[in-house]
Motif scaffolding. Sequence first.
Motif, PDB file in Angstrom:
ATOM      1  N   ASN A  65      -7.167   9.894   3.215  1.00 48.93           N
ATOM      2  CA  ASN A  65      -7.169  11.292   2.793  1.00 48.93           C
ATOM      3  C   ASN A  65      -8.559  11.907   2.909  1.00 48.93           C
ATOM      4  O   ASN A  65      -8.717  13.081   3.258  1.00 48.93           O
ATOM      5  CB  ASN A  65      -6.662  11.417   1.355  1.00 48.93           C
ATOM      6  CG  ASN A  65      -5.163  11.247   1.257  1.00 48.93           C
ATOM      7  OD1 ASN A  65      -4.450  11.325   2.259  1.00 48.93           O
ATOM      8  ND2 ASN A  65      -4.667  10.982   0.053  1.00 48.93           N
ATOM      9  N   LYS A  90       4.220   2.401   2.453  1.00 46.99           N
ATOM     10  CA  LYS A  90       5.534   2.826   1.944  1.00 46.99           C
ATOM     11  C   LYS A  90       5.893   4.229   2.428  1.00 46.99           C
ATOM     12  O   LYS A  90       7.074   4.601   2.428  1.00 46.99           O
ATOM     13  CB  LYS A  90       5.541   2.756   0.423  1.00 46.99           C
ATOM     14  CG  LYS A  90       5.429   1.324  -0.108  1.00 46.99           C
ATOM     15  CD  LYS A  90       5.381   1.277  -1.632  1.00 46.99           C
ATOM     16  CE  LYS A  90       5.295  -0.164  -2.127  1.00 46.99           C
ATOM     17  NZ  LYS A  90       5.240  -0.256  -3.603  1.00 46.99           N
ATOM     18  N   LYS A  91       4.890   4.985   2.840  1.00 46.83           N
ATOM     19  CA  LYS A  91       5.138   6.318   3.406  1.00 46.83           C
ATOM     20  C   LYS A  91       5.254   6.266   4.933  1.00 46.83           C
ATOM     21  O   LYS A  91       5.268   7.308   5.590  1.00 46.83           O
ATOM     22  CB  LYS A  91       4.005   7.267   3.014  1.00 46.83           C
ATOM     23  CG  LYS A  91       3.932   7.551   1.518  1.00 46.83           C
ATOM     24  CD  LYS A  91       2.742   8.456   1.184  1.00 46.83           C
ATOM     25  CE  LYS A  91       2.666   8.741  -0.306  1.00 46.83           C
ATOM     26  NZ  LYS A  91       1.525   9.604  -0.651  1.00 46.83           N
ATOM     27  N   ASN A  92       5.297   5.049   5.494  1.00 46.46           N
ATOM     28  CA  ASN A  92       5.414   4.836   6.947  1.00 46.46           C
ATOM     29  C   ASN A  92       4.221   5.388   7.726  1.00 46.46           C
ATOM     30  O   ASN A  92       4.364   5.806   8.881  1.00 46.46           O
ATOM     31  CB  ASN A  92       6.715   5.453   7.482  1.00 46.46           C
ATOM     32  CG  ASN A  92       7.946   4.812   6.865  1.00 46.46           C
ATOM     33  OD1 ASN A  92       8.005   3.592   6.704  1.00 46.46           O
ATOM     34  ND2 ASN A  92       8.919   5.634   6.494  1.00 46.46           N
ATOM     35  N   LEU A  93       3.064   5.354   7.096  1.00 46.24           N
ATOM     36  CA  LEU A  93       1.862   5.876   7.745  1.00 46.24           C
ATOM     37  C   LEU A  93       0.830   4.795   8.044  1.00 46.24           C
ATOM     38  O   LEU A  93      -0.236   5.094   8.581  1.00 46.24           O
ATOM     39  CB  LEU A  93       1.219   6.954   6.861  1.00 46.24           C
ATOM     40  CG  LEU A  93       2.046   8.233   6.666  1.00 46.24           C
ATOM     41  CD1 LEU A  93       1.376   9.154   5.647  1.00 46.24           C
ATOM     42  CD2 LEU A  93       2.236   8.951   7.997  1.00 46.24           C
ATOM     43  N   GLN A 150       0.842  -1.192   0.000  1.00 37.99           N
ATOM     44  CA  GLN A 150       0.000   0.000   0.000  1.00 37.99           C
ATOM     45  C   GLN A 150       0.885   1.253   0.000  1.00 37.99           C
ATOM     46  O   GLN A 150       1.918   1.300   0.665  1.00 37.99           O
ATOM     47  CB  GLN A 150      -0.899   0.015   1.239  1.00 37.99           C
ATOM     48  CG  GLN A 150      -2.012  -1.017   1.236  1.00 37.99           C
ATOM     49  CD  GLN A 150      -3.092  -0.674   0.234  1.00 37.99           C
ATOM     50  OE1 GLN A 150      -3.671   0.408   0.270  1.00 37.99           O
ATOM     51  NE2 GLN A 150      -3.350  -1.615  -0.679  1.00 37.99           N
ATOM     52  N   THR A 151       0.476   2.252  -0.770  1.00 34.27           N
ATOM     53  CA  THR A 151       1.264   3.491  -0.818  1.00 34.27           C
ATOM     54  C   THR A 151       1.382   4.100   0.576  1.00 34.27           C
ATOM     55  O   THR A 151       2.406   4.709   0.903  1.00 34.27           O
ATOM     56  CB  THR A 151       0.618   4.496  -1.777  1.00 34.27           C
ATOM     57  OG1 THR A 151      -0.760   4.695  -1.406  1.00 34.27           O
ATOM     58  CG2 THR A 151       0.656   3.974  -3.210  1.00 34.27           C
ATOM     59  N   LEU A 152       0.364   3.938   1.398  1.00 36.12           N
ATOM     60  CA  LEU A 152       0.394   4.474   2.753  1.00 36.12           C
ATOM     61  C   LEU A 152       1.446   3.773   3.609  1.00 36.12           C
ATOM     62  O   LEU A 152       2.102   4.415   4.443  1.00 36.12           O
ATOM     63  CB  LEU A 152      -0.991   4.319   3.390  1.00 36.12           C
ATOM     64  CG  LEU A 152      -1.386   5.297   4.500  1.00 36.12           C
ATOM     65  CD1 LEU A 152      -1.390   6.730   3.975  1.00 36.12           C
ATOM     66  CD2 LEU A 152      -2.758   4.947   5.044  1.00 36.12           C
ATOM     67  N   GLU A 171      -4.807   4.820   1.254  1.00 38.44           N
ATOM     68  CA  GLU A 171      -4.412   6.227   1.241  1.00 38.44           C
ATOM     69  C   GLU A 171      -5.575   7.111   0.798  1.00 38.44           C
ATOM     70  O   GLU A 171      -5.811   8.185   1.374  1.00 38.44           O
ATOM     71  CB  GLU A 171      -3.216   6.442   0.318  1.00 38.44           C
ATOM     72  CG  GLU A 171      -2.732   7.882   0.313  1.00 38.44           C
ATOM     73  CD  GLU A 171      -1.420   8.082  -0.409  1.00 38.44           C
ATOM     74  OE1 GLU A 171      -0.919   9.227  -0.423  1.00 38.44           O
ATOM     75  OE2 GLU A 171      -0.877   7.098  -0.954  1.00 38.44           O
ATOM     76  N   LYS A 217       6.581  -1.746  12.058  1.00 38.84           N
ATOM     77  CA  LYS A 217       5.300  -1.412  11.436  1.00 38.84           C
ATOM     78  C   LYS A 217       4.287  -2.560  11.466  1.00 38.84           C
ATOM     79  O   LYS A 217       3.156  -2.395  11.030  1.00 38.84           O
ATOM     80  CB  LYS A 217       5.522  -0.946  10.002  1.00 38.84           C
ATOM     81  CG  LYS A 217       6.307   0.365   9.909  1.00 38.84           C
ATOM     82  CD  LYS A 217       6.195   1.023   8.554  1.00 38.84           C
ATOM     83  CE  LYS A 217       7.009   0.302   7.495  1.00 38.84           C
ATOM     84  NZ  LYS A 217       6.971   1.021   6.204  1.00 38.84           N
TER      85      LYS A 217
END
Length: 470
Positions: free
Chosen positions: A111, A33-36, A29-31, A107, A64
């Motif tokens: 958002n 990979k952004k550490n979120l 997930q893009t989220l 993500e 994580k």
Amino acid sequence: MEEFLVTAIVSTYNSEKFIRGRLENLTNQTLFKKNLLEIIVVDAGSQQNEKIVVEEYRNKFPNKIKYIRTPNRIPLYAAWNIGIKNANGKFITNANTDDRHHPMGMEILANELEESPEVDLVYCNYIITEVENQTFENCTPSGYTIYPYFDKQHLLYVTYIGHSPMWRKSLHSKFGYFDESYRVAGDLEWWLRISENCLFKHIPLLLGLYYWNPKGIGNYNSELAANETRKLRFSYQKKFNKLGLQAFYPGIVDFKTFIDFSSVKIQNPEFSFIIFSSHKSDKTLETINSILNQYNKNLEIIFLSTYGNDYLQKFYKFDRRIEFYQVDSNVSLEEAIKFGVSKIKGNYLSIFNDSNKIFPNHLNYLSRLLSDYSNIDILPSAYFYVKQSQSRFYEFSRRICNPFELPSSSVFPINFAHFTFKVNEKINDNLEKVLKNPGEFFETLHTLALKIPTLEYLEYTEILNQYYSI
């Protein structure tokens, strides 16, 4: 302590064959990979080897991913509650082991919550597959679930929040956790519990992949699912004082909408509906209620039937937005509509048959379009087409239909009104001419539309896609 935007709760019990695919999907997930994105796997006393797979991913991403194993077998919602209580994310989502997400799915949902502080929960649409362990990018669709926009009253009768919504963790401080006494319907109980005070938002995008698992908890024990769902719905209907039609007429078991009574007589309605019915049907009740349940309440209904109205009036005798008239059984459609037109008081007119339904935002869409395009006098409608696929699922496709193209027997429109008119002198003069041609109402209406400003078909498609997007 790491600060995460979202925590995904993965509850697993004897799901060894699904867990790798689930974790692979989440860690891509893009989220994440952004550490979120935080992942919490709750092993509910599984007899299989999920732990080995989870530890492999924990070694890759030590800060994580959490792994919590209970010493004994616990039910689904107890596992979710453990995950929530150990979550560091601002938002929570459940990530079922056999489902998958679009790479940007979490993500996009997060958002929406970040940008809309008034919204407490978001949910999306899903692709359905009957093939296990497929990826979102390379799946074999069996159908689609295209959910409606949020209506807290409609939620009392239809479960449409989806398989993995996202919500604010802070809600649990105010409303408590999932009710662990439910085995199948605990998530529906939670949505109903918070819906009276919270705002949900539908994200009209296909962001999830749902595997129809014949061994899934709600599928292999469908009787338990039905019993739990029926029990809690009736409980919340009573609590919210929105009893379903079953309370008045138990013979209708599949009723999907609630009765929104209004004892106020609308003196200057914005919208007028004419419904012509030549045969008695339970579907007629759903048609009427889909109109009464509009967010825009400034409306009236002129209901014309050839069979008498005692059957319907007992349900609506307290609602002053409906006027019932009986017409002769030999009356033509044109003559009935002409009579109905003489009774309307609205600025806009929609003509319905007695088996169509519209979504709660329908009139808001029409009102906005008609006000934004002041030169337009007639609007055609969008259709939801539902086609039976070869499997047990249905294929849904939203399509803007040429307003003069009547649906064939192979499709069933569930968001359908032939036309909406502005009621003005120009329309009335031409409508009078249309109604003088017995047996050719819709054909002549086509001619009428060519004489009066209406949205070009392609332009209408582009505009409506702004409102009805998938």
